[in-house]
Design an enzyme around this catalytic site. Structure first.
Site, PDB file in Angstrom:
ATOM      1  N   ASP A 143     -46.853 -13.500  26.266  1.00  0.00           N
ATOM      2  CA  ASP A 143     -47.191 -12.890  24.982  1.00  0.00           C
ATOM      3  C   ASP A 143     -46.889 -13.823  23.819  1.00  0.00           C
ATOM      4  O   ASP A 143     -45.730 -14.107  23.523  1.00  0.00           O
ATOM      5  CB  ASP A 143     -46.402 -11.585  24.827  1.00  0.00           C
ATOM      6  CG  ASP A 143     -46.800 -10.798  23.596  1.00  0.00           C
ATOM      7  OD1 ASP A 143     -47.816 -11.146  22.966  1.00  0.00           O
ATOM      8  OD2 ASP A 143     -46.106  -9.825  23.267  1.00  0.00           O
ATOM      9  N   ASP A 186     -54.034 -15.391  18.351  1.00  0.00           N
ATOM     10  CA  ASP A 186     -53.398 -14.630  19.429  1.00  0.00           C
ATOM     11  C   ASP A 186     -54.201 -14.766  20.710  1.00  0.00           C
ATOM     12  O   ASP A 186     -55.346 -14.330  20.787  1.00  0.00           O
ATOM     13  CB  ASP A 186     -53.292 -13.154  19.026  1.00  0.00           C
ATOM     14  CG  ASP A 186     -52.633 -12.302  20.096  1.00  0.00           C
ATOM     15  OD1 ASP A 186     -51.688 -12.798  20.744  1.00  0.00           O
ATOM     16  OD2 ASP A 186     -53.062 -11.160  20.289  1.00  0.00           O
TER      17      ASP A 186
END
Length: 417
Positions: free
Chosen positions: A100, A298
């Site tokens: 992540d 991201d």
């Protein structure tokens, strides 16, 4: 499309043989495996390519929705598009964790469990590892995580934490150090969370989170002398090539560079400043953000999200430039779609980040959602823009926390890995 007719999606999900590193470890690399490839624990052979794509898009929408509603917390762990295989402890025990770039705490479920979600791998038992150590609640590091309550346990000795995500998922446990192994490299004394209580949307195929964000306790921030940096090169979805992620001195940082912007809301996110988008001579400025970044890069979000007004102007500019029959999206997801047969010319979109001009080819902006139907892979957002992983396809993307910069270099990622 002029060499990119069948624009392919770069929905890559990571399943890597990864580990966390200690202070004096040199550079290292590991493989990243697409989430829906046969090597992934998420692989479902009964679902088609397009169904996998729709699954990824829906995860992205949920992820960004949580982002908009609660910016000060890490994004939803259920929306992640990458996994890593890691080994932890002495002797090492292997399991799969979520990778992540939107959070900083690395953690895994630990015995004894007060309340653990069901996972497919055996739960890590720190009592069987000779390298496991707890961290004192008097140590400064006990208070280095954001979106966390931390302090002393009932015996006034070890550091206990409670870490929350934007979708109300949470993990609670003991802040500790342990040896982690990535790609054959052993990383000693890595700070991580030994979780005894985890509730929410965590998938059973993963045993925790690998924090790759910009926060103080992320895996990247702990790299030390080898350099707090990492890089990856995401191959198109259709490619069978493996993807690699490299850390420390192995990270490749080249091409154009744009600064990582600080944002007081949450320092784990990689905020950039996107000044404008251009289609030919048609330039579309983006709203500024009072000196901070206005878009998050991201890898865990599939499509790109832009403000509604910016997206409408981008659609208008592309409509003027594209001479291909328009059609509707059979999935009712995207607003601009075309029917393509054979070679079709689609324009590039230039993204002008602060200090860095990044030319996005059709593979970065359009995705095939059904046979012969391609759509602009951009959705509207109400609050925070996100530069997703389709937009990052076929770029060597590097993150340097010491220089506070992200780099982009056009690369054939099917050959670079």
């Amino acid at each position: 499309m002029g060499g990119s007719s069948r624009v392919q999606n770069a929905v890559v999900v990571v399943t890597a043989v990864l580990v966390v590193l200690g202070m004096n470890v040199d550079g290292f690399s590991t493989e990243l495996i697409p989430r829906h490839s046969p090597a992934s624990p998420f692989y479902n052979p009964s679902r088609s390519h397009y169904e996998h794509l729709q699954d990824a898009i829906q995860r992205s929408r949920k992820r960004v929705k949580h982002f908009e509603n609660k910016l000060e917390a890490p994004l939803s762990p259920a929306g992640i598009e990458y996994l890593m295989r890691i080994s932890i402890g002495t002797p090492p025990v292997e399991f799969v964790a979520v990778a992540d770039t939107g959070s900083d705490l690395t953690w895994t479920q630990c015995l004894p469990c007060t309340q653990c979600y069901k996972q497919n791998f055996p739960i890590y038992d720190p009592r069987r590892s000779s390298s496991y150590k707890t961290i004192s609640c008097k140590a400064d590091v006990c208070f280095d995580l954001q979106t966390i309550s931390s302090g002393c346990d009932r015996n006034n000795s070890t550091c206990e934490y409670l870490y929350g995500y934007a979708d109300s998922s949470k993990t609670q446990g003991t802040l500790s150090t342990e040896s982690i192994t990535i790609g054959g490299t052993v990383i000693r004394n890595n700070i991580f969370g030994c979780s005894h209580l985890s509730t929410g949307t965590f998938p059973s195929t993963a045993s925790g989170i690998i924090g790759l964000g910009a926060g103080k306790l992320s895996l990247v921030s702990q790299l030390g002398e080898s350099g707090r940096k990492f890089s990856y090169c995401l191959a198109p979805y259709s490619s069978k090539s493996t993807t690699r992620i490299s850390f420390g001195s192995d990270a490749l940082l080249s091409g154009v560079s744009t600064p990582i912007q600080s944002d007081p809301a949450f320092d784990a996110f990689y905020f950039l400043s996107l000044e404008s988008l251009s289609v030919g001579s048609n330039t579309i400025p983006l709203p500024s953000s009072n000196g901070g970044g206005n878009i998050v890069i991201d890898s865990g979000t599939t499509v790109t999200f832009l403000p509604q007004e910016t997206l409408l102007r981008l659609v208008s500019a592309l409509e003027e430039a594209i001479r291909v029959p328009k059609t509707t999206d059979p999935t009712s997801t995207f607003s601009l779609c075309y029917r393509v047969e054979g070679e079709s010319e689609f324009p590039n979109v230039t993204a002008d980040f602060k200090g860095a001009r990044v030319v996005l080819r059709p593979v970065n902006t359009f995705v095939e959602v059904a046979d012969g139907v391609v759509c602009l892979a951009v959705l509207p957002t109400q609050r925070v823009s996100v530069f997703g992983n389709i937009a990052q396809t076929n770029f060597l993307v590097g993150y340097d926390l010491d220089a506070r910069a992200v780099t982009f270099k056009p690369t054939d990622c099917t050959k670079a890995n």
